[in-house]
Design a protein around this motif. Structure first.
Motif, PDB file in Angstrom:
ATOM      1  N   ALA A 173       1.912  -8.855  30.683  1.00 46.94           N
ATOM      2  CA  ALA A 173       2.399  -9.073  32.051  1.00 46.94           C
ATOM      3  C   ALA A 173       3.488  -8.085  32.452  1.00 46.94           C
ATOM      4  O   ALA A 173       4.393  -8.421  33.223  1.00 46.94           O
ATOM      5  N   ARG A 174       3.402  -6.857  31.941  1.00 51.25           N
ATOM      6  CA  ARG A 174       4.381  -5.824  32.283  1.00 51.25           C
ATOM      7  C   ARG A 174       3.659  -4.615  32.881  1.00 51.25           C
ATOM      8  O   ARG A 174       2.549  -4.282  32.453  1.00 51.25           O
ATOM      9  N   SER A 175       4.331  -3.938  33.820  1.00 48.76           N
ATOM     10  CA  SER A 175       3.766  -2.718  34.381  1.00 48.76           C
ATOM     11  C   SER A 175       4.218  -1.474  33.642  1.00 48.76           C
ATOM     12  O   SER A 175       3.632  -0.399  33.808  1.00 48.76           O
ATOM     13  N   ASP A 176       5.277  -1.608  32.815  1.00 50.28           N
ATOM     14  CA  ASP A 176       5.812  -0.441  32.114  1.00 50.28           C
ATOM     15  C   ASP A 176       5.338  -0.343  30.669  1.00 50.28           C
ATOM     16  O   ASP A 176       5.854   0.455  29.882  1.00 50.28           O
ATOM     17  N   THR A 177       4.378  -1.156  30.275  1.00 47.47           N
ATOM     18  CA  THR A 177       3.699  -1.003  28.985  1.00 47.47           C
ATOM     19  C   THR A 177       2.212  -0.908  29.272  1.00 47.47           C
ATOM     20  O   THR A 177       1.625  -1.828  29.848  1.00 47.47           O
ATOM     21  N   VAL A 178       1.632   0.201  28.874  1.00 48.82           N
ATOM     22  CA  VAL A 178       0.241   0.497  29.209  1.00 48.82           C
ATOM     23  C   VAL A 178      -0.620   0.362  27.964  1.00 48.82           C
ATOM     24  O   VAL A 178      -0.316   0.936  26.916  1.00 48.82           O
ATOM     25  N   ALA A 179      -1.689  -0.384  28.065  1.00 48.43           N
ATOM     26  CA  ALA A 179      -2.580  -0.604  26.922  1.00 48.43           C
ATOM     27  C   ALA A 179      -3.275   0.682  26.511  1.00 48.43           C
ATOM     28  O   ALA A 179      -3.663   1.499  27.348  1.00 48.43           O
ATOM     29  N   ASP A 180      -3.398   0.856  25.198  1.00 47.07           N
ATOM     30  CA  ASP A 180      -4.170   1.969  24.631  1.00 47.07           C
ATOM     31  C   ASP A 180      -5.026   1.389  23.510  1.00 47.07           C
ATOM     32  O   ASP A 180      -4.581   1.280  22.368  1.00 47.07           O
ATOM     33  N   PRO A 181      -6.270   1.017  23.828  1.00 45.55           N
ATOM     34  CA  PRO A 181      -7.133   0.377  22.824  1.00 45.55           C
ATOM     35  C   PRO A 181      -7.427   1.267  21.621  1.00 45.55           C
ATOM     36  O   PRO A 181      -7.832   0.760  20.563  1.00 45.55           O
ATOM     37  N   ALA A 182      -7.176   2.573  21.751  1.00 44.41           N
ATOM     38  CA  ALA A 182      -7.464   3.495  20.647  1.00 44.41           C
ATOM     39  C   ALA A 182      -6.235   3.779  19.792  1.00 44.41           C
ATOM     40  O   ALA A 182      -6.327   4.530  18.813  1.00 44.41           O
ATOM     41  N   TRP A 183      -5.095   3.158  20.135  1.00 46.17           N
ATOM     42  CA  TRP A 183      -3.855   3.482  19.404  1.00 46.17           C
ATOM     43  C   TRP A 183      -3.916   2.937  17.989  1.00 46.17           C
ATOM     44  O   TRP A 183      -4.305   1.794  17.755  1.00 46.17           O
ATOM     45  N   LEU A 184      -3.498   3.774  17.026  1.00 45.19           N
ATOM     46  CA  LEU A 184      -3.403   3.375  15.624  1.00 45.19           C
ATOM     47  C   LEU A 184      -2.124   3.954  15.033  1.00 45.19           C
ATOM     48  O   LEU A 184      -1.667   5.032  15.447  1.00 45.19           O
ATOM     49  N   PRO A 185      -1.533   3.281  14.054  1.00 42.62           N
ATOM     50  CA  PRO A 185      -0.284   3.765  13.450  1.00 42.62           C
ATOM     51  C   PRO A 185      -0.523   4.917  12.490  1.00 42.62           C
ATOM     52  O   PRO A 185      -1.661   5.171  12.058  1.00 42.62           O
ATOM     53  N   LEU A 186       0.555   5.600  12.126  1.00 49.36           N
ATOM     54  CA  LEU A 186       0.482   6.617  11.078  1.00 49.36           C
ATOM     55  C   LEU A 186       0.095   5.988   9.745  1.00 49.36           C
ATOM     56  O   LEU A 186      -0.626   6.603   8.945  1.00 49.36           O
ATOM     57  N   SER A 187       0.546   4.785   9.477  1.00 53.08           N
ATOM     58  CA  SER A 187       0.270   4.088   8.221  1.00 53.08           C
ATOM     59  C   SER A 187      -1.209   4.131   7.871  1.00 53.08           C
ATOM     60  O   SER A 187      -2.065   3.872   8.722  1.00 53.08           O
ATOM     61  N   ALA A 188      -1.514   4.474   6.615  1.00 49.66           N
ATOM     62  CA  ALA A 188      -2.913   4.617   6.211  1.00 49.66           C
ATOM     63  C   ALA A 188      -3.059   4.361   4.726  1.00 49.66           C
ATOM     64  O   ALA A 188      -2.116   4.508   3.949  1.00 49.66           O
ATOM     65  N   ASP A 189      -4.289   3.986   4.329  1.00 54.81           N
ATOM     66  CA  ASP A 189      -4.576   3.794   2.913  1.00 54.81           C
ATOM     67  C   ASP A 189      -4.936   5.128   2.275  1.00 54.81           C
ATOM     68  O   ASP A 189      -4.804   6.200   2.892  1.00 54.81           O
ATOM     69  N   ARG A 190      -5.404   5.096   1.027  1.00 56.78           N
ATOM     70  CA  ARG A 190      -5.712   6.323   0.300  1.00 56.78           C
ATOM     71  C   ARG A 190      -6.872   7.097   0.928  1.00 56.78           C
ATOM     72  O   ARG A 190      -7.023   8.299   0.681  1.00 56.78           O
ATOM     73  N   ASN A 191      -7.691   6.415   1.723  1.00 58.11           N
ATOM     74  CA  ASN A 191      -8.809   7.074   2.400  1.00 58.11           C
ATOM     75  C   ASN A 191      -8.485   7.407   3.849  1.00 58.11           C
ATOM     76  O   ASN A 191      -9.382   7.709   4.637  1.00 58.11           O
ATOM     77  N   ASN A 192      -7.195   7.347   4.184  1.00 58.87           N
ATOM     78  CA  ASN A 192      -6.712   7.625   5.539  1.00 58.87           C
ATOM     79  C   ASN A 192      -7.261   6.667   6.584  1.00 58.87           C
ATOM     80  O   ASN A 192      -7.401   7.025   7.757  1.00 58.87           O
ATOM     81  N   VAL A 193      -7.584   5.460   6.169  1.00 53.95           N
ATOM     82  CA  VAL A 193      -7.931   4.398   7.109  1.00 53.95           C
ATOM     83  C   VAL A 193      -6.621   3.762   7.576  1.00 53.95           C
ATOM     84  O   VAL A 193      -5.819   3.295   6.754  1.00 53.95           O
ATOM     85  N   ARG A 194      -6.375   3.766   8.873  1.00 51.33           N
ATOM     86  CA  ARG A 194      -5.112   3.291   9.422  1.00 51.33           C
ATOM     87  C   ARG A 194      -5.005   1.773   9.314  1.00 51.33           C
ATOM     88  O   ARG A 194      -6.004   1.065   9.496  1.00 51.33           O
TER      89      ARG A 194
END
Length: 546
Positions: A323-344
């Motif tokens: 319910a905010r106008s200053d936060t925009v959804a990004d369904p493709a966003w993923l963190p830097l954090s990843a496993d040994r196979n670079n799966v975020r």
């Protein structure tokens, strides 16, 4: 992690018969910490059970070492007992190393009954010939272990509880990285706290409901910060921030995990400070207890409070729901954090508060409490597979803890208020631990430093570099002179590249040979002596070049 009672009558069957010419470890506290870290790598899992194991092992080691030293005289004790001070056997001086070995061995096989530590015990006992001293050391170590094991029966571990994923905006739900990890760990019996909620942080940004939190400007600002800095392909995160994010991660099974990294850093500092085996027993006991309770503090805030906060990964992908106008959804966003196979991935438990930050602050506070100072230069290491061989240098314990906390934003798995609250509660916890448990019982009067026999007080105004000289000092307890070498538990240049030799007693004084390199010239360095009464004495050394 299963908990199995150990019968004190069974340990003699594994007592190794070894030739006196063999050589065991130089420091048995560090040896068993290495065994513990290896077990962390083998077992993996959530940080809470690992921290519990570390607290149990090192607090039992402390009680065993303290009991063995107390047996030679009340003035030789390390300090207060934690769970037990084992009654000495008249006429026997127990072997300190053996007491440590059996305390660690019995606790480890109780906590991890699926693993066999017999070979570790055999290796530890090499060179210790059969004798009444060894037998009594075994008795003391096993009794100390049993006191710890009994204390932790029915303490809430292992945690088999379940958790229902959130449904309202802001509430944590799975991100695909696994089932909720140890949701009831915040209810585990504390090691030093008076209650599980004693150091519970306030709610995130001061808001105790999801609606109020998501409506706050602090939430929007911090969400947008991690959105930019924590994204796997961020263009605003610096190379150093990326390195730090990976350096402190150690979230993957097969690494020593966050508690193990901090134990490894404790080893680095302990070796630089030339701590004695007895000094290490107290230091690692404090660190272990602080981290054991830090896990409880963090998991209490994660699961036992009104806000079980969703991770940035969820918040950013579903920002259209806040319910905010200053936060925009990004369904493709993923963190830097990843496993040994670079799966975020994001860790499988709520964001608030940060476990890394709480552990790091508790560690730093325990280190400050032991060394009676924050300043100590050390080169820290990691086992995260994304930071192989990386070393990061710190000049204070607090600086390491602060970077550890901040790194979780750069990794994309936390908000800044997660980090801030973790630091605050972890620091308060550590201050409580160092003020209330394993307190020294000795009290020494220190008469100032001597250089090559001449009294210099607290400074040497013109030390030639490079050179070597002998630092001396006298200690008294009441009116009696102290001559026990164990009264000195360490001596260092606080991580600077100078050297300090072994402590000897000669000419009515404790003496330590020190060497200063040419690089010392033009600066005043601090030579530090750590005493068994928990105090430190500093000698300022102003260097000139010859």
């Amino acid at each position: 992690m299963a908990l199995t009672a150990v019968s004190l009558g069974t340990v003699a069957a594994v007592a190794p018969a070894v030739p006196a010419s063999a050589a065991g470890p130089a420091d048995h506290v560090l040896y068993w910490n290495d065994v513990l870290l290896r077990t962390y790598r083998q077992e993996g899992g959530a940080p809470g059970p690992l921290a519990r194991a570390g607290a149990m092992v090192h607090a039992a080691i402390y009680d065993a070492a303290n009991s063995a030293l107390c047996a030679t005289g009340a003035d030789r004790c390390l300090g207060q007992q934690y769970r037990i001070k084992v009654t000495p056997t008249p006429g026997v001086t127990p072997d300190l190393a053996t007491a440590i070995d059996y305390a660690a061995y019995d606790v480890l096989r109780s906590v991890y009954p699926q693993r066999n530590f017999s070979a570790d015990l055999v290796a530890a006992q090499e060179g210790i010939a059969s004798s009444p001293a060894r037998t009594d050391g075994q008795r003391i170590g096993s009794a100390s272990a049993q006191a710890m094991i009994s204390f932790r029966v029915n303490d809430g571990a292992p945690d088999f509880s379940t958790y229902t994923d959130g449904t309202v905006p802001g509430q944590w739900r799975r991100t695909g990285s696994g089932a909720p990890a140890t949701p009831s760990w915040g209810l585990v019996t504390p090691f030093a706290m008076t209650s599980n909620t004693q150091f519970r942080p306030g709610p995130p940004a001061g808001h105790s409901s999801y609606a109020a939190l998501l409506a706050s400007q602090a939430y929007a600002d911090q969400l947008n910060e991690v959105k930019g800095l924590g994204r796997y392909d961020s263009s605003t995160r610096t190379n150093d921030q990326t390195q730090a994010a990976w350096f402190w991660a150690n979230d993957l099974d097969g690494t020593y995990k966050p508690p193990g990294q901090l134990f490894a850093h404790t080893q680095i500092v302990a070796k630089a400070a030339k701590l004695t085996q007895a000094g290490n027993a107290r230091l690692f006991g404090l660190v272990g207890i602080a981290m054991g309770d830090a896990a409880i503090v963090a998991w209490d805030a994660k699961y036992q409070t009104d806000v079980d906060l969703w991770r940035p990964e969820t918040a950013i992908q579903r920002a259209n729901e806040d319910a905010r106008s200053d936060t925009v959804a990004d369904p493709a966003w993923l963190p830097l954090s990843a496993d040994r196979n670079n799966v975020r991935f994001s860790p499988a438990f709520p964001a608030y508060t940060s476990g890394h930050a709480t552990f790091g602050a508790a560690w730093a506070g325990a280190m400050r409490g032991f060394f009676a100072a924050d300043a100590f230069s050390f080169a820290a290491t990691t086992e995260d597979p994304h930071a192989v061989g990386v070393v990061r240098n710190f000049s204070t314990f607090s600086a390491a803890a602060t970077e550890n906390a901040r790194s979780r934003i750069w990794l994309g798995v936390h908000y800044q208020f997660d980090a801030d609250s973790g630091i605050s509660s972890g620091t308060a916890l550590a201050n409580h631990v160092t003020a209330s448990v394993l307190r020294p019982t000795a009290s020494y009067t220190f008469d100032g430093f001597y250089e090559n026999g001449a009294k210099v007080g607290t400074s040497i105004p013109d030390a030639a570099a490079p050179s070597s000289f002998t630092v001396g000092f006298k200690l008294t307890a009441g009116s009696a002179p102290v001559t026990d070498p164990g009264a000195v538990v360490g001596a260092s240049w606080n991580g600077q590249p100078a050297t300090a030799g072994a402590v000897t007693f000669a000419n009515g004084r404790y003496e330590i040979a020190v060497s200063v390199p040419k690089s010392c010239a033009g600066r005043t360095w601090t030579f530090t002596v750590l005493l068994r009464d928990g105090s430190r004495r500093d000698l300022g050394v102003r260097c000139s070049t010859v």
